[in-house]
Scaffold this active site. Structure first.
Site, PDB file in Angstrom:
ATOM      1  N   ALA A 178      32.057  10.668  36.409  1.00 43.93           N
ATOM      2  CA  ALA A 178      30.766  10.582  37.091  1.00 43.93           C
ATOM      3  C   ALA A 178      30.215  11.965  37.402  1.00 43.93           C
ATOM      4  O   ALA A 178      30.612  12.609  38.378  1.00 43.93           O
ATOM      5  CB  ALA A 178      30.910   9.762  38.367  1.00 43.93           C
ATOM      6  N   ASN A 203      18.676  13.673  39.171  1.00 48.86           N
ATOM      7  CA  ASN A 203      18.109  14.992  38.925  1.00 48.86           C
ATOM      8  C   ASN A 203      19.099  15.935  38.245  1.00 48.86           C
ATOM      9  O   ASN A 203      18.895  17.141  38.205  1.00 48.86           O
ATOM     10  CB  ASN A 203      17.623  15.620  40.228  1.00 48.86           C
ATOM     11  CG  ASN A 203      16.459  14.826  40.795  1.00 48.86           C
ATOM     12  OD1 ASN A 203      15.517  14.481  40.072  1.00 48.86           O
ATOM     13  ND2 ASN A 203      16.547  14.480  42.074  1.00 48.86           N
ATOM     14  N   ALA A 204      20.164  15.386  37.755  1.00 46.62           N
ATOM     15  CA  ALA A 204      21.162  16.221  37.078  1.00 46.62           C
ATOM     16  C   ALA A 204      21.578  15.548  35.787  1.00 46.62           C
ATOM     17  O   ALA A 204      22.523  14.769  35.727  1.00 46.62           O
ATOM     18  CB  ALA A 204      22.373  16.445  37.979  1.00 46.62           C
ATOM     19  N   GLY A 205      20.818  15.808  34.732  1.00 49.23           N
ATOM     20  CA  GLY A 205      21.150  15.279  33.418  1.00 49.23           C
ATOM     21  C   GLY A 205      21.656  16.428  32.577  1.00 49.23           C
ATOM     22  O   GLY A 205      22.781  16.883  32.747  1.00 49.23           O
ATOM     23  N   ARG A 229      23.015  -8.643  -3.142  1.00 44.73           N
ATOM     24  CA  ARG A 229      21.598  -8.962  -3.116  1.00 44.73           C
ATOM     25  C   ARG A 229      20.985  -8.790  -4.513  1.00 44.73           C
ATOM     26  O   ARG A 229      21.055  -7.707  -5.090  1.00 44.73           O
ATOM     27  CB  ARG A 229      20.901  -8.041  -2.124  1.00 44.73           C
ATOM     28  CG  ARG A 229      19.399  -8.110  -2.142  1.00 44.73           C
ATOM     29  CD  ARG A 229      18.906  -9.404  -1.548  1.00 44.73           C
ATOM     30  NE  ARG A 229      17.440  -9.387  -1.400  1.00 44.73           N
ATOM     31  CZ  ARG A 229      16.730 -10.457  -1.109  1.00 44.73           C
ATOM     32  NH1 ARG A 229      17.346 -11.629  -0.939  1.00 44.73           N
ATOM     33  NH2 ARG A 229      15.431 -10.377  -0.986  1.00 44.73           N
ATOM     34  N   GLN A 275      18.812   2.854  -9.274  1.00 45.50           N
ATOM     35  CA  GLN A 275      19.128   4.228  -8.848  1.00 45.50           C
ATOM     36  C   GLN A 275      18.526   4.550  -7.480  1.00 45.50           C
ATOM     37  O   GLN A 275      19.101   5.320  -6.714  1.00 45.50           O
ATOM     38  CB  GLN A 275      18.645   5.225  -9.893  1.00 45.50           C
ATOM     39  CG  GLN A 275      19.576   5.237 -11.107  1.00 45.50           C
ATOM     40  CD  GLN A 275      19.325   6.416 -12.019  1.00 45.50           C
ATOM     41  OE1 GLN A 275      18.217   6.954 -12.070  1.00 45.50           O
ATOM     42  NE2 GLN A 275      20.343   6.825 -12.729  1.00 45.50           N
ATOM     43  N   GLY A 293      16.792  -3.803   3.770  1.00 38.78           N
ATOM     44  CA  GLY A 293      15.444  -4.357   3.877  1.00 38.78           C
ATOM     45  C   GLY A 293      15.297  -5.318   5.040  1.00 38.78           C
ATOM     46  O   GLY A 293      15.820  -5.071   6.128  1.00 38.78           O
ATOM     47  N   GLU A 338      26.587  12.775  26.636  1.00 38.41           N
ATOM     48  CA  GLU A 338      27.566  13.875  26.653  1.00 38.41           C
ATOM     49  C   GLU A 338      26.963  15.175  26.123  1.00 38.41           C
ATOM     50  O   GLU A 338      27.573  15.894  25.345  1.00 38.41           O
ATOM     51  CB  GLU A 338      28.825  13.486  25.889  1.00 38.41           C
ATOM     52  CG  GLU A 338      29.598  12.422  26.656  1.00 38.41           C
ATOM     53  CD  GLU A 338      31.034  12.299  26.197  1.00 38.41           C
ATOM     54  OE1 GLU A 338      31.425  11.174  25.926  1.00 38.41           O
ATOM     55  OE2 GLU A 338      31.747  13.318  26.120  1.00 38.41           O
ATOM     56  N   THR A 365      22.823  16.312  25.151  1.00 39.23           N
ATOM     57  CA  THR A 365      21.927  15.963  24.040  1.00 39.23           C
ATOM     58  C   THR A 365      22.181  16.909  22.878  1.00 39.23           C
ATOM     59  O   THR A 365      22.741  17.999  23.061  1.00 39.23           O
ATOM     60  CB  THR A 365      20.454  16.098  24.451  1.00 39.23           C
ATOM     61  OG1 THR A 365      20.210  17.479  24.765  1.00 39.23           O
ATOM     62  CG2 THR A 365      20.125  15.220  25.656  1.00 39.23           C
TER      63      THR A 365
END
Lengths: 388, 398, 260
Positions: A123, A128-130, A267, A278, A339, A363, A365
């Site tokens: 934790a 405000n703390a990222g 498919r 290809q 698809g 963890e 960015t």
């Protein structure tokens, strides 16, 4: 490709793949749909010793390292990132104890973690703390034999399900980054409760909750390391676990490639299986190449860490960035290859694509990772200049 | 007799390895070698391009010491539960009569438990004689008393052929009887004939989950014992005026080390007894959701049938495991099997492919289920079934 | 408590086919696995051990490669493994197999013997009850649940066609188990490592005091006369048209079959 895995490493891979195929694949869609925590799978992992792989033998683990953890995470992620996030967050929460815990703390907590009897959460993040970890506002004030914890942690993986929490809080705001400390908090401690459970885009089998501390008294012996070491604990922990996020990217990307190939073989359009075109082959070729490159980098970095390297922030960040960007690209392409079917929940790749996105975010960015790499490059350049 | 490889002829080409269903052929010093897994099925004999695999007489075989000619007659062990004789017993009396006629011998039934009126029903269904014990020890099914008394009767009366249903009861205690009297037993037979040359019983049974049929013989020991799959044999003629003798057998001295304290009838809402149902409506992954089974339930209700399911549907928890048909579930052979949204994995097919009529509804025209189907409907279950249900209601005037 | 689990290595039968033209078997690349029902027996053994203490020994009869199955059982948590292997066992039918296995079990010593309800290659379900007969101990087949576990007495549910019986039995006893009993565990990592290093004990004909005339072919009253492919459906009808038309055709067919 031959990565020269030892017999034990191959066994571990085989076993986690078996868990993935037999226990995770059949339920992953339902877990995602119902946003349900994978209790049953956690039991299987516990019973198969997979929780113990990175914990030293003297505490009931298998004493293996970063590479083994990556192998396990890769295979679990191949089936479901929600499950692997739950598992990897447990490791993330455990590292502070492994790296900084006292002998007493290790003896008290590690055996139950190794046996999978207790789940752990880490934790750090707050409103405000990222990315800016220094923004932590939770406080821990010493009061005799106790610290009194106040504050709210958010987006905590395993929050509510975990029994053990490693929590970063400010003990002395005047000291800035050196004023934070790390604590072990047991679930059930008076004043410790859980807030809302988040609704997420992906990894919905994992639980993400708010932790609320209100005058929560924790014994002073629950501090990890010394007062003021909080950010060091956090940074070293994240350094250690970062390559594991790379392994998650690797796993989910491999899963997506496998699904895309399986689909493309079956498919039929214009009278032929679409894999014979290809346009499809080239997409699959690029996807596979990226996955193999990710694997080579992730394994190499994990081995580097296991060799006892001191400073591996840069290469760990590289592994995370490369493998998780690959995961996003490859899962998106898998949907494209398949698809309309790929877009439907009947097939697993749309989930993989939704799941993969978090890997570029949590963890640290991928932008922050690039900062880490950039700063390391500057540092290296400066030291070369000074050295010459 | 034994199957051997002639090392001089074997080129080590490995062709035979994959022909063996028992994994009994291995490569040893670059030559094929037949190990102790060999069941003498002879599957390998023809595949060897060099003709290196041979059958040789070793002189080793079951000793022909049994005084075979002293064994006469066909016996059917009639299973009862809660005092009622199971249907399979009457089917076996039908088959038993045919075998007895071929051997110009009598047909007897053996009944442990139940009352005299049940014993009489065995006569009405074709038995010439019934060995009946009403001893209290037979109130519930316990293996040991069954084994003890039946073995005594065999020793005393020496039947040539002894049959019972391949039900949990029959398959539990018959093996012990075979071991006690030292004879062979063939499980779960689907066809029984008399070899006109030797007079031996030809016992046909499925193996490998029904992918292969095997004919089994028990040439040198008597009685020839078999458990027979329910609903395969045709019942004989019921004749209320038929006569025969009922011999009462004492069993007061017989005891059991196991004790049945309760017998529970599973009252699941659907009362599945898949193995007895004439019609089974089964659903698979193609249903897509649990609600699909409500529709199946409605159809089953109209046809007086039971509900089956593929493993995929059970894994999705749309329906309990007790409904599962297939290799790891139940083996069924109803008159009509309606497969809805079941693709037909081999594991499922082996559990239902001996049904009389198979109707398959599936979106995918290439689904393997169509290979075993008598009636193939390529289409969406949710479009076809409601119409079928509607039309059935009209026919029935509901 | 000495718990013995009897297992069999079998080809994954779903993959075995017969070529109807040549009447030969096609089993290219069919993997060998532990008979699925035996996995439930292993799990039951481990469960009984956790309740009653003691050891779990897995036993199989077969060629040397059956060791793989035994090692897998050890990786799930079995304490030791015994392989019965001897040319003299070749060609055993269920009776000879049961005779041989029961002789081995007597040599090893036992309190509770567990078997899967049947093997998926032969589907006979006979070896277990026949072993119990040779050992002169009670057995309960089709065990679907343990209701009470004591060192001297077990109370179990025996699955029947319609429901189940609650059966009490003294120990020693042999049980054959069905899928409903439990969920077999996966191997553990420590178990796999142990399995790798374990020495598999091998027993041959002289070790278990068997009589030659009861072994292998000599001890097998039944013989396989021949094998052949099951009949294929010849008369498939494809019902075409709109769902309404398909349904109507089916109703007509069902009527003609006198099903409605």
């Amino acid at each position: 490709m031959n990565y020269f895995l030892t017999e034990e490493q191959q066994m571990l891979r085989e076993l986690t793949r078996q868990v993935a195929e037999e226990k995770i694949v059949p339920v992953r869609a339902a877990l995602d749909e119902k946003e349900e925590f994978p209790h049953e799978i956690m039991k299987v992992l516990a019973q198969s010793d997979i929780f113990g792989i990175f914990i030293p033998e003297e505490y009931g683990g298998l004493g293996m390292g970063s590479l083994e953890l990556c192998l396990a995470v890769e295979e679990l992620s191949w089936a479901c990132l929600g499950v692997s996030t739950t598992y990897a967050a447990n490791a993330l929460g455990t590292y502070p104890i492994l790296l900084f815990g006292s002998e007493e703390q290790k003896e008290k907590y590690l055996p139950a973690i190794a046996a999978g009897k207790k789940l752990v959460a880490f934790a750090l993040t707050e409103a405000n703390a990222g990315s800016d970890a220094a923004g932590v506002q939770s406080t821990a004030v010493k009061d005799g034999d106790y610290y009194i914890l106040n504050g709210t942690k958010q987006w905590i993986t395993n929050g509510g399900e975990a029994s053990i929490y490693t929590v970063i809080a400010i003990t002395d705001r005047s000291k800035g980054p050196r004023g934070a400390s790390a604590f072990i908090v047991d679930k059930g401690t008076p004043g410790f409760s859980f807030g809302k459970k988040e609704k997420k885009m992906g990894i919905r089998a994992s639980i993400t909750s708010e932790l609320i501390f209100e005058e929560c008294r924790i014994p002073k012996e629950n501090i990890l390391g010394r007062e003021g070491m909080g950010f060091i604990v956090a940074m070293k922990t994240l350094d250690q676990s970062r390559v594991g996020v790379g392994a998650q990217g690797l796993g989910v990307a491999q899963g997506a490639v496998d699904e895309a190939i399986k689909f493309a073989k079956q498919r039929v359009q214009f009278g032929k299986p679409i894999i014979s075109f290809q346009a499809i082959q080239h997409m699959l070729a690029d996807m596979s190449t990226r996955v193999e490159a990710s694997r080579a980098l992730v394994y190499a970095v994990a081995k580097h860490i296991d060799s006892g390297a001191k400073d591996f922030s840069k290469v760990a960040a590289m592994a995370k960035v490369f493998a998780t960007d690959t995961a996003m690209k490859v899962t998106t392409d898998a949907v494209q290859v398949m698809g309309g079917s790929g877009y439907m929940r009947e097939y697993p790749v749309e989930k993989m694509m939704r799941d993969a996105k978090i890997l570029q975010i949590y963890e640290g960015t991928n932008q922050i990772q690039r900062n880490v790499i950039g700063q390391a490059l500057i540092k290296e350049a400066v030291s070369r200049e000074n050295g010459s | 007799m034994r199957i051997v490889v002639d090392n001089k002829l074997c080129t080590g080409c490995e062709t035979c390895l994959s022909s063996c269903p028992y994994d009994a052929i291995v490569l040893k010093d670059d030559k094929a070698f037949i190990n102790e897994y060999c069941q003498l099925c002879r599957a390998c004999l023809e595949v060897c391009p060099e003709g290196a695999i041979k059958e040789i007489e070793t002189g080793v075989g079951v000793e022909d010491t049994t005084d075979r000619d002293s064994f006469r007659g066909v016996w059917v062990f009639a299973e009862q539960r809660d005092g009622r004789i199971a249907d399979v017993s009457f089917e076996l009396l039908g088959a038993g009569r045919r075998l007895a006629d071929a051997r110009e011998a009598g047909l007897s039934a053996v009944l442990f438990g139940a009352d005299n009126s049940e014993a009489e029903r065995l006569i009405h269904w074709g038995a010439d004689r019934v060995y009946h014990s009403e001893a209290p020890v037979f109130e519930h099914f316990n293996d040991e008393p069954y084994v003890e008394l039946l073995s005594r009767l065999i020793s005393e009366h020496r039947p040539e052929i002894l049959l019972t249903g391949a039900t949990p009861t029959g398959r539990s205690f018959f093996p012990r009887v075979a071991a006690r009297v030292g004879t062979g037993l063939t499980a779960d037979c689907t066809s029984l004939e008399i070899d006109s040359e030797t007079g031996n019983l030809l016992q046909v049974r499925p193996a490998f989950g029904g992918n292969i049929m095997a004919t089994i013989l028990c040439p040198y020991r008597r009685p020839q014992m078999a458990t027979v799959r329910p609903r395969v044999m045709k019942k004989g003629q019921y004749d209320k005026t038929g006569t025969g003798e009922i011999l009462k057998i004492k069993a007061d001295d017989i005891q059991s080390k196991t004790r049945v304290t309760e017998t529970i009838k599973e009252v699941s809402e659907t009362m599945v007894n898949l193995q007895e149902a004439d019609v089974i409506v089964a659903g698979g992954r193609g249903l897509g959701k649990i609600e699909g089974f409500q529709m199946l339930q409605e159809l089953a209700g109209l046809l007086g049938g039971a509900i089956g399911a593929s493993r995929a549907a059970v894994d999705e928890e749309w329906i309990p495991y007790s409904h599962q048909v297939g290799q790891t579930g139940k083996t069924v052979c109803p008159k009509i099997y309606i497969a809805c949204g079941i693709s037909g994995a081999v594991q499922h097919l082996v559990g239902m492919q001996s049904s009389d009529i198979i109707i398959a509804i599936n979106k995918n025209p290439d689904a393997p289920i169509f290979n075993v189907a008598n009636y193939a409907i390529v289409g969406d279950v949710y479009e076809v079934l409601p119409v079928i249900i509607q039309k059935l209601k009209e026919v029935k005037g509901i | 408590m000495k718990i013995i689990v009897c297992i069999k290595q079998v080809p994954d039968t779903a993959e075995v086919r017969i070529n109807p033209e040549t009447n030969t078997l096609i089993r290219d690349g069919v993997p060998s696995i532990i008979n699925p029902f035996d996995l439930h027996a292993i799990e039951a053994g481990l469960h009984l051990k956790s309740e009653l203490g003691g050891t779990v020994t897995v036993l199989t009869m077969g060629p040397p490669q059956a060791e793989d199955a035994l090692r897998e059982a050890i990786s799930m948590g079995a304490d030791e493994a015994v392989l019965l292997t001897d040319r003299a066992f070749a060609g055993s039918d269920t009776l000879a197999t049961a005779y041989t296995m029961s002789s081995a079990v007597r040599t090893i010593g036992f309190d509770i013997i567990l078997c899967g309800k049947q093997a998926i290659d032969g589907d006979t379900a006979q070896v277990g009850p026949e072993m119990a007969e040779f050992l002169n101990i009670p057995h309960v087949a089709y065990v679907g649940k343990f209701e009470e576990i004591n060192a001297g007495m077990l109370r179990v549910q025996r699955l029947m066609d319609e429901g189940y019986d609650v059966v009490e039995t003294s120990v020693p006893v042999l049980l054959t188990v069905v899928k409903e009993l439990n969920q077999p565990r996966l191997p553990s990592l420590k178990g796999k490592m142990k399995a790798k290093k374990s020495v598999i004990k091998k027993l041959t004909h002289p070790d278990i005091g068997t009589e030659e005339k009861n072994l292998g072919l000599a001890g097998s009253p039944t013989q396989v006369k021949n094998i052949f492919a099951p009949e294929a459906k010849k008369d498939r009808k494809v019902l075409t048209g709109t769902p309404g038309e398909q349904a109507a055709q089916l109703i007509e067919e069902l009527k003609s079959l006198k099903c409605i």
